[in-house]
Design a protein around this motif. Structure first.
Motif, PDB file in Angstrom:
ATOM      1  N   LEU A 546       2.567  20.707  54.719  1.00  0.00           N
ATOM      2  CA  LEU A 546       3.876  20.063  54.674  1.00  0.00           C
ATOM      3  C   LEU A 546       4.426  19.944  56.095  1.00  0.00           C
ATOM      4  O   LEU A 546       4.413  20.913  56.858  1.00  0.00           O
ATOM      5  CB  LEU A 546       4.850  20.873  53.809  1.00  0.00           C
ATOM      6  N   VAL A 547       4.923  18.745  56.435  1.00  0.00           N
ATOM      7  CA  VAL A 547       5.499  18.480  57.753  1.00  0.00           C
ATOM      8  C   VAL A 547       6.986  18.189  57.590  1.00  0.00           C
ATOM      9  O   VAL A 547       7.364  17.344  56.772  1.00  0.00           O
ATOM     10  CB  VAL A 547       4.800  17.281  58.433  1.00  0.00           C
ATOM     11  N   ILE A 548       7.837  18.893  58.345  1.00  0.00           N
ATOM     12  CA  ILE A 548       9.280  18.634  58.350  1.00  0.00           C
ATOM     13  C   ILE A 548       9.705  18.435  59.803  1.00  0.00           C
ATOM     14  O   ILE A 548       9.379  19.253  60.666  1.00  0.00           O
ATOM     15  CB  ILE A 548      10.083  19.802  57.740  1.00  0.00           C
ATOM     16  N   ALA A 549      10.412  17.344  60.079  1.00  0.00           N
ATOM     17  CA  ALA A 549      10.843  17.074  61.450  1.00  0.00           C
ATOM     18  C   ALA A 549      12.165  16.334  61.436  1.00  0.00           C
ATOM     19  O   ALA A 549      12.463  15.562  60.511  1.00  0.00           O
ATOM     20  CB  ALA A 549       9.789  16.261  62.195  1.00  0.00           C
ATOM     21  N   HIS A 550      12.961  16.575  62.469  1.00  0.00           N
ATOM     22  CA  HIS A 550      14.241  15.888  62.610  1.00  0.00           C
ATOM     23  C   HIS A 550      14.013  14.413  62.924  1.00  0.00           C
ATOM     24  O   HIS A 550      13.056  14.048  63.600  1.00  0.00           O
ATOM     25  CB  HIS A 550      15.063  16.525  63.729  1.00  0.00           C
ATOM     26  N   GLY A 551      14.940  13.578  62.465  1.00  0.00           N
ATOM     27  CA  GLY A 551      14.876  12.148  62.764  1.00  0.00           C
ATOM     28  C   GLY A 551      14.464  11.335  61.555  1.00  0.00           C
ATOM     29  O   GLY A 551      13.864  11.839  60.598  1.00  0.00           O
ATOM     30  N   ASN A 552      14.780  10.059  61.596  1.00  0.00           N
ATOM     31  CA  ASN A 552      14.436   9.151  60.504  1.00  0.00           C
ATOM     32  C   ASN A 552      12.974   8.728  60.607  1.00  0.00           C
ATOM     33  O   ASN A 552      12.601   7.998  61.516  1.00  0.00           O
ATOM     34  CB  ASN A 552      15.328   7.908  60.538  1.00  0.00           C
ATOM     35  N   GLY A 553      12.152   9.210  59.702  1.00  0.00           N
ATOM     36  CA  GLY A 553      10.759   8.773  59.648  1.00  0.00           C
ATOM     37  C   GLY A 553       9.817   9.509  60.571  1.00  0.00           C
ATOM     38  O   GLY A 553       8.638   9.167  60.635  1.00  0.00           O
ATOM     39  N   THR A 554      10.283  10.528  61.291  1.00  0.00           N
ATOM     40  CA  THR A 554       9.414  11.220  62.246  1.00  0.00           C
ATOM     41  C   THR A 554       8.251  11.917  61.539  1.00  0.00           C
ATOM     42  O   THR A 554       7.079  11.734  61.881  1.00  0.00           O
ATOM     43  CB  THR A 554      10.221  12.250  63.060  1.00  0.00           C
ATOM     44  N   ALA A 555       8.581  12.753  60.542  1.00  0.00           N
ATOM     45  CA  ALA A 555       7.536  13.473  59.808  1.00  0.00           C
ATOM     46  C   ALA A 555       6.659  12.503  59.022  1.00  0.00           C
ATOM     47  O   ALA A 555       5.429  12.641  58.982  1.00  0.00           O
ATOM     48  CB  ALA A 555       8.165  14.492  58.864  1.00  0.00           C
ATOM     49  N   THR A 556       7.278  11.503  58.412  1.00  0.00           N
ATOM     50  CA  THR A 556       6.517  10.527  57.618  1.00  0.00           C
ATOM     51  C   THR A 556       5.489   9.802  58.469  1.00  0.00           C
ATOM     52  O   THR A 556       4.358   9.582  58.044  1.00  0.00           O
ATOM     53  CB  THR A 556       7.484   9.521  56.973  1.00  0.00           C
ATOM     54  N   ALA A 557       5.863   9.434  59.704  1.00  0.00           N
ATOM     55  CA  ALA A 557       4.941   8.707  60.586  1.00  0.00           C
ATOM     56  C   ALA A 557       3.711   9.548  60.895  1.00  0.00           C
ATOM     57  O   ALA A 557       2.571   9.060  60.838  1.00  0.00           O
ATOM     58  CB  ALA A 557       5.648   8.315  61.881  1.00  0.00           C
ATOM     59  N   MET A 558       3.905  10.828  61.208  1.00  0.00           N
ATOM     60  CA  MET A 558       2.763  11.697  61.524  1.00  0.00           C
ATOM     61  C   MET A 558       1.849  11.873  60.314  1.00  0.00           C
ATOM     62  O   MET A 558       0.624  11.853  60.426  1.00  0.00           O
ATOM     63  CB  MET A 558       3.259  13.055  62.022  1.00  0.00           C
ATOM     64  N   VAL A 559       2.452  12.039  59.144  1.00  0.00           N
ATOM     65  CA  VAL A 559       1.658  12.237  57.926  1.00  0.00           C
ATOM     66  C   VAL A 559       0.916  10.964  57.547  1.00  0.00           C
ATOM     67  O   VAL A 559      -0.252  11.012  57.121  1.00  0.00           O
ATOM     68  CB  VAL A 559       2.571  12.714  56.774  1.00  0.00           C
ATOM     69  N   LEU A 566      -7.861  10.236  57.824  1.00  0.00           N
ATOM     70  CA  LEU A 566      -8.766  11.032  57.002  1.00  0.00           C
ATOM     71  C   LEU A 566      -9.057  10.379  55.660  1.00  0.00           C
ATOM     72  O   LEU A 566      -9.842  10.911  54.871  1.00  0.00           O
ATOM     73  CB  LEU A 566      -8.168  12.428  56.774  1.00  0.00           C
ATOM     74  N   ASP A 567      -8.408   9.232  55.398  1.00  0.00           N
ATOM     75  CA  ASP A 567      -8.631   8.463  54.174  1.00  0.00           C
ATOM     76  C   ASP A 567      -8.311   9.296  52.938  1.00  0.00           C
ATOM     77  O   ASP A 567      -9.089   9.338  51.981  1.00  0.00           O
ATOM     78  CB  ASP A 567     -10.075   7.943  54.129  1.00  0.00           C
ATOM     79  N   VAL A 568      -7.177   9.993  52.957  1.00  0.00           N
ATOM     80  CA  VAL A 568      -6.768  10.822  51.829  1.00  0.00           C
ATOM     81  C   VAL A 568      -5.266  10.679  51.644  1.00  0.00           C
ATOM     82  O   VAL A 568      -4.590  10.001  52.413  1.00  0.00           O
ATOM     83  CB  VAL A 568      -7.109  12.317  52.068  1.00  0.00           C
ATOM     84  N   HIS A 569      -4.748  11.327  50.598  1.00  0.00           N
ATOM     85  CA  HIS A 569      -3.301  11.469  50.410  1.00  0.00           C
ATOM     86  C   HIS A 569      -3.055  12.961  50.211  1.00  0.00           C
ATOM     87  O   HIS A 569      -2.799  13.429  49.109  1.00  0.00           O
ATOM     88  CB  HIS A 569      -2.830  10.658  49.199  1.00  0.00           C
ATOM     89  N   TYR A 570      -3.138  13.702  51.286  1.00  0.00           N
ATOM     90  CA  TYR A 570      -3.130  15.157  51.207  1.00  0.00           C
ATOM     91  C   TYR A 570      -1.857  15.750  51.803  1.00  0.00           C
ATOM     92  O   TYR A 570      -1.095  16.418  51.133  1.00  0.00           O
ATOM     93  CB  TYR A 570      -4.363  15.723  51.923  1.00  0.00           C
ATOM     94  N   ALA A 571      -1.634  15.509  53.093  1.00  0.00           N
ATOM     95  CA  ALA A 571      -0.449  16.058  53.752  1.00  0.00           C
ATOM     96  C   ALA A 571       0.818  15.413  53.193  1.00  0.00           C
ATOM     97  O   ALA A 571       0.809  14.262  52.752  1.00  0.00           O
ATOM     98  CB  ALA A 571      -0.537  15.832  55.260  1.00  0.00           C
ATOM     99  N   GLN A 572       1.903  16.156  53.187  1.00  0.00           N
ATOM    100  CA  GLN A 572       3.185  15.668  52.689  1.00  0.00           C
ATOM    101  C   GLN A 572       4.242  15.782  53.791  1.00  0.00           C
ATOM    102  O   GLN A 572       4.104  16.594  54.711  1.00  0.00           O
ATOM    103  CB  GLN A 572       3.620  16.473  51.458  1.00  0.00           C
ATOM    104  N   ALA A 573       5.307  14.962  53.661  1.00  0.00           N
ATOM    105  CA  ALA A 573       6.316  14.902  54.728  1.00  0.00           C
ATOM    106  C   ALA A 573       7.722  14.995  54.161  1.00  0.00           C
ATOM    107  O   ALA A 573       7.996  14.516  53.054  1.00  0.00           O
ATOM    108  CB  ALA A 573       6.159  13.609  55.517  1.00  0.00           C
TER     109      ALA A 573
END
Length: 895
Positions: A546-559, A566-573
C-alpha cells in the motif's frame, strides 16, 4: 554473378522450398555454390523487406512467408513502419497514395529538418512501389543531391538531363542523364531548393509532359519517372511557384523531438541491432547509456542519433579487439560529452524512462542473430536470483549455526516461494516476451520426458519457473559464472529417481545449446521434480503493498507505473490531498489492511509526516503485521511489489526496499542514494491561512527554475510566531531549508524574505541563486561518488558542508557560496587521499604559517575533529596550512 541476379536466385530458391522447414545460410550457399557471406547478406535483406521469414533460435533458418488467409494482402514495408511508429501514420498514408495514384503515381515533395530520414523514407516509397506491383522488381531508385552542383548550373543540368556531344567544350561524347537512368523508377532529388531556377523550369516541363532534352540537343526524349524531392527549407520561399504547383503531394516528416521518447527508444534499439549484425558481435549497452541516448539534445535528429550510436559502438569495438574489455560493452563513461548530458535531463522524464528502460536492468544485450534484445539482469521476474539467493541463504543460515537438515528445508521452502511467485507474475504476462522460443520448446520436451519417466503429471506451474531457470542458467554459463549446489550429494542419495532424470535433462540442455554444464545443475533441476503440486490459495500468503502520499494523484501515479511495468494489479494507492485530514486516510488504510493476510502482513510506503505512525496504529488495532518505509519513490514501490509477488516475507521486503536507491547514476559502482535530508526546501508561511501560503508557493513555482527531485516549496499555515519557530526548527532537523518567505524574521541562520519582496519580484534572483547552489552541491555529490575511490562522495560532501558551516560560526565569517563549493571539493578529495595513505600535498612554509597564526590553526584543527573521528584520518599540518590560506584570503579574524 551480378548482385540483383544473385538475390533473385536466392529468393526463388527459398520460395521453391515453401513446404520445408527452411534452410540456413550455410545450407543454401552449399546448394547454390555461392559464398556464405553473400547468401547471408541477401537473405537478411529479403527478410528486412518482408519477402521471407526467419526463425528466432539457433541456427537461424530462413523460409518462405506463411500463407495468408482469405486472400489477405502481405504486410508491406510501409505497413510495418506504421505499426512501429505511430507518428508516421499520416506521412505513410500520403506516401501510399502518392505511389498508388493512377496511372503512374504523384510527384512528391518531402519536408523536414536535417536528419529526419527524408532519403530513407523515399527509399521505402520505392520498396512499396515494387511490393505493390506499381513498379517492376528491378525498377531503379536514383538519388541526386542538388547541392553538389549548385554553383555550376550547366554541369548540374547535364548530370540530370544528360549531355549531347559537342554541347560545350570538353563534351566529347554523349552522356546519359539521371532521368534516363531512372526510367521506370524513381529519381530522388535531395536538397531540391539548391536547384537553380533554370533547372526547376526544365523539371516542371518534364513533370507536365514527360519529355526532356539533353543539354545541347534539339529533339525531345520521353521518360516515365516518378520525381520525389526533399528540402529542409520552406518551399514557398525557395522554390518557383510554377515548380511547386507541379508537385501534388507534400509530405512533412516529424522531427525526433516531435516523435516522443517511445519512438526514440525503438530507433535506438533498431540502430544497436544493426550495429550488432554489422559487427557480428553481441553488444552490451548499459541502462544509463540508454537513458542518456533517450534524452540528450539531438538537433540533427535521427541522422545524428544513428551516427552517435555508430561512434560509441566503434569505440567499444576498438576497446574489445585491443583486449581492454572482455566483451563489447558500452557504459555511460564512454559516451561523448554531448550524449552524457542526457543523464542530467533524465529526472525530467523519470516515469517514461522507468517504463522504457526499467529500474533494475544493468545492461541491454543485442545479438547479431536475434531480432529481440534481452536484459542481462531482468527486472521481471527475478530469475537471476535463484542461484544467488540460494547461495546467500545458505551462507546466512550457516552463519547462524543452523543445522544441515534445517538448511535443506529452508531451500525447499525457497523453491516453493520461487515457483509460486514466478507463476503469479506469469498469469498476465506473455511468456514469449521474456523467454527465448528455443528454451520454451526445450522445456516442453523436458516436461513431457519427465512425466513419462515419473509416471505422473507435473504441475503446470513448473513449466514457467523451469523455463525462467534455464534461461538464467544459460546466461550464467555464458558469463563464466560458477554453478555450485551446496547439497548435491544429499539430493543424489535422497531422490535417486528424480536425480537420474535431472541428469538426462542436463544432457538435453547441453545438446540443445552446445554448452557444458556441471553435475551441480542436476541438483537444482531435481528440485523442480520433487516439489508437490502447489494448489493452495497463494494470494492470502503474500504481503500486501500500500502506498500513501500527500498530493493529488501522487500515490496513484507511482502505483500505476508499477502495476503497468509488472503487468499486474497488485499494489494499491491512497492519495492524501492537502485538504484531506490524515484520519480519513488512516481509515482507508485500515480498510486495505483488513483485507491483507494476518500472517503475511502489509508493507506501507509513505512520503512523510503523520503517515509514519500509521503502521503502528494499524498493527495495534487490526493485528496485521505492518512495516513502514518512508520517503517513498516509484523504485521503492516496484521493488516492494516485485518481492511481494515472489512470496518474500515482510521482513525481507522491508530490508530490501530500504536499500533501494532512487536513481542509479553509474553502472559499475554501487552508489549510495542521495539522502532525503539533502533535498532542499523553501517554506512559505502566512498567518492569514494556508491558502495565502499556497498562493505564494504557486507564484514561486511560476517564476523559479528548479528540479523537483532536488527542491520543493512547502506552504505552512501558522497561528503565531512561536509556533512558526517550532515548526521551522523541526524542518531544519529533517531537511535543508534554503529560505523562508514570511512576514517576520524567524531564524538568523535561515535567510528570510518578506512577502512584499517576493510579490514585487525583488527577492527572486537571490532565491534562484540559492536553488542553483543547492543543485550544484547535489551534482557535485554525484560526481564525487564516481571519482572518490574509498568513500561515498554524497555522504562525505554532507559531512564536509556541516564542518564548514561550523567553522564559519566559530570564526564569525560568512563565506560566499562560490568559495565554499571550491573548498568543499578540496576537503572531500583530501579525505579520500588520506584514507589511501597518499600524502602528496606539501605546503612550502608550513612551520612559519602555523607559528604566525596559532589560534586560527587550532580552531581549524578542532573544527575538523569530527571528520577525523568518523573517517579514521589525521589531517596533516600541511593541509591545515592550505585551509588557513583559504580562510585568511576570506578576511578571517586574526589572533
Amino acid at each position: 554473378m551480378k548482385r540483383q541476379r544473385r538475390i533473385d536466385l536466392v529468393f526463388r530458391t527459398i520460395m521453391d522450398q515453401r513446404n520445408k522447414q527452411g534452410v540456413t545460410a550455410h545450407e543454401l550457399a552449399g546448394q547454390l555454390g555461392l559464398s556464405r557471406a553473400n547468401v547471408s547478406h541477401d537473405l537478411n535483406r529479403l527478410w528486412k523487406e518482408g519477402k521471407i521469414g526467419k526463425t528466432a533460435g539457433r541456427p537461424v533458418r530462413f523460409h518462405a512467408p506463411e500463407e495468408r488467409k482469405n486472400g489477405e494482402s502481405p504486410a508491406t514495408v510501409l505497413d510495418k513502419l506504421g505499426r512501429e511508429f505511430q507518428s508516421l501514420t499520416t506521412p505513410i498514408e500520403q506516401a501510399k497514395a502518392a505511389i498508388l495514384y493512377p496511372p503512374k503515381g504523384m510527384h512528391t515533395l518531402i519536408l523536414g529538418e536535417t536528419g529526419v530520414g527524408k532519403t530513407a523514407f523515399a527509399g521505402l516509397m520505392h520498396t512499396y512501389a515494387v511490393e505493390t506491383g506499381k513498379m517492376r522488381h528491378d525498377a531503379p531508385f536514383v538519388t541526386f543531391n542538388c547541392a553538389d552542383y549548385a554553383n555550376n548550373p550547366q554541369l548540374l543540368i547535364g548530370q540530370l538531363f544528360g549531355v549531347k556531344k559537342g554541347a560545350y567544350t570538353g563534351a566529347d561524347a554523349d552522356r546519359v542523364g539521371l532521368i534516363e537512368k531512372a526510367e521506370g523508377g524513381i529519381l530522388f532529388l535531395d536538397e531540391v531548393h539548391r536547384l537553380p531556377a533554370e533547372g526547376q523550369e526544365m523539371f516542371f516541363t518534364f513533370m507536365d509532359k514527360g519529355t526532356y532534352r539533353r543539354l545541347g540537343e534539339t529533339e525531345e526524349r520521353t521518360a516515365h519517372v516518378l520525381i520525389i524531392s526533399s528540402t529542409t527549407e520552406n518551399p514557398e520561399s525557395v522554390l518557383l511557384k510554377t515548380f511547386l504547383r507541379r508537385i501534388p503531394m507534400i509530405i512533412k516528416l516529424p522531427s525526433l523531438r516531435e516523435r516522443g521518447l517511445k519512438e526514440r527508444f525503438q530507433l535506438i534499439v533498431q540502430f544497436f541491432r544493426e550495429e550488432s549484425y554489422r559487427l557480428g558481435k553481441e553488444i552490451h549497452v548499459s541502462a544509463n547509456s540508454m537513458r542518456a541516448l533517450l534524452v540528450y539534445p539531438c538537433p540533427n535528429n535521427i541522422g545524428q542519433l544513428k551516427t552517435d550510436i555508430q561512434l560509441v559502438c566503434a569505440k567499444a569495438y576498438a576497446d574489445y579487439i585491443t583486449c581492454s574489455k572482455e566483451q563489447l560493452e558500452i557504459t555511460s563513461r564512454e559516451l561523448p560529452a554531448h550524449v552524457k548530458e542526457g543523464l542530467l535531463k533524465a529526472k525530467e522524464h523519470r516515469l517514461t524512462l522507468e517504463e522504457l528502460v526499467g529500474s533494475h536492468q544493468q545492461f541491454f544485450v543485442f545479438r547479431p542473430d536475434q531480432e529481440k534484445f534481452f536484459f542481462e539482469k531482468e527486472s521481471v521476474p527475478d530469475g537471476s536470483s535463484l542461484y544467488e539467493d540460494i547461495e546467500k541463504l545458505v551462507k546466512e543460515l550457516r552463519a547462524r549455526g543452523v543445522s544441515d537438515e534445517e538448511v535443506e528445508i529452508d531451500i525447499e521452502n525457497y523453491f516453493s516461494r520461487y515457483i509460486r511467485g514466478v507463476n503469479r507474475q506469469m498469469r498476465k504476462t506473455n511468456l514469449s516476451k521474456i523467454i527465448d522460443p528455443q528454451i520454451m520448446k526445450l522445456v516442453e520436451e523436458i516436461i513431457a520426458f519427465a512425466q513419462g519417466k515419473l509416471q505422473r503429471r507435473l504441475s503446470p506451474k513448473v513449466f514457467h519457473s523451469l523455463a525462467l531457470h534455464i534461461q538464467t542458467l544459460l546466461e550464467r554459463v555464458r558469463h563464466g559464472k560458477q554453478i555450485v549446489n551446496p547439497h548435491l550429494n544429499k539430493m543424489r542419495g535422497k531422490y535417486k529417481t528424480e536425480f537420474g532424470l535431472a541428469l538426462e535433462c542436463v544432457r538435453m540442455i547441453e545438446e540443445a545449446f552446445q554448452v557444458d554444464l556441471p553435475i551441480d545443475e542436476a541438483g537444482f533441476l531435481t528440485m523442480f521434480f520433487i516439489l508437490e503440486d502447489l494448489e493452495a490459495d497463494e494470494e492470502t500468503d503474500t504481503v500486501s503493498v500500500l502506498v500513501i502520499a500527500h498530493g493529488n494523484g501522487t500515490a496513484t501515479a507511482m502505483v500505476e507505473v508499477t502495476n503497468r511495468l509488472l503487468d499486474v494489479h497488485y499494489a494499491q494507492a491512497i492519495d492524501l490531498p492537502l485538504e484531506m485530514e490524515p484520519q480519513e486516510a488512516l481509515e482507508k488504510a485500515k480498510e486495505v489492511a483488513g483485507r491483507a493476510s494476518r500472517k503475511a502482513g502489509m508493507i506501507l510506503l509513505v512520503d512523510m509526516g503523520s503517515l509514519l505512525t500509521f503502521g503502528e496504529l494499524i498493527e495495534k488495532e487490526l493485528g496485521v503485521p505492518v512495516k513502514v518505509v518512508p520517503l517513498v519513490s516509484t523504485l521503492h514501490v516496484i521493488e516492494a511489489t516485485r518481492k511481494a509477488m515472489l512470496g518474500h516475507s515482510l521482513d525481507e521486503i522491508y530490508r530490501d526496499v530500504r536499500l533501494v536507491s532512487t536513481f542509479d547514476s553509474t553502472e559499475t559502482t554501487s552508489r549510495q542514494a542521495n539522502r532525503q535530508t539533502d533535498k532542499a526546501v523553501i517554506l512559505t508561511a502566512c498567518m492569514t491561512g494556508e491558502g495565502s501560503a499556497l498562493a505564494l508557493k504557486n507564484m514561486l513555482q511560476h517564476h523559479l527554475r528548479y528540479d523537483e527531485a532536488l527542491c520543493e516549496i512547502v506552504p505552512l499555515n501558522i497561528v503565531g510566531r512561536e509556533e512558526l519557530k517550532e515548526r521551522i526548527q523541526k524542518w531544519k532537523k529533517e531537511r535543508n531549508v534554503l529560505c523562508v518567505v514570511s512576514s517576520f524574521p524567524i531564524d538568523r541562520d535561515i535567510p528570510t524574505f518578506s512577502i512584499e519582496e517576493v510579490l514585487n519580484l525583488q527577492a527572486l534572483p537571490e532565491i534562484q541563486k540559492k536553488i542553483d547552489i543547492a543543485e550544484t552541491y547535489h551534482r557535485m555529490g554525484e560526481v564525487l561518488d564516481g571519482h572518490l575511490q574509498r568513500v561515498s562522495g554524497v555522504e562525505l560532501l554532507a559531512d564536509v558542508r556541516s564542518i564548514l558551516a561550523h567553522l564559519q560560526r566559530i570564526l564569525n565569517l560568512p563565506i560566499p557560496d562560490e568559495d565554499l563549493i571550491g573548498i568543499s571539493l578540496h576537503l572531500c578529495c583530501m579525505v579520500d587521499r588520506l584514507l589511501g595513505g597518499e600524502i602528496r600535498v606539501a605546503h612550502p612554509n608550513s612551520t612559519e604559517r602555523l607559528a604566525a597564526n596559532p589560534q586560527l590553526a587550532r580552531q581549524i584543527k578542532l573544527g575538523l575533529q569530527p571528520l577525523e573521528q568518523k573517517y579514521g584520518i589525521e589531517v596533516t599540518p600541511d593541509e591545515i596550512c592550505f585551509l588557513m590560506n583559504f580562510f585568511e584570503e576570506n578576511k578571517t579574524l586574526l589572533a
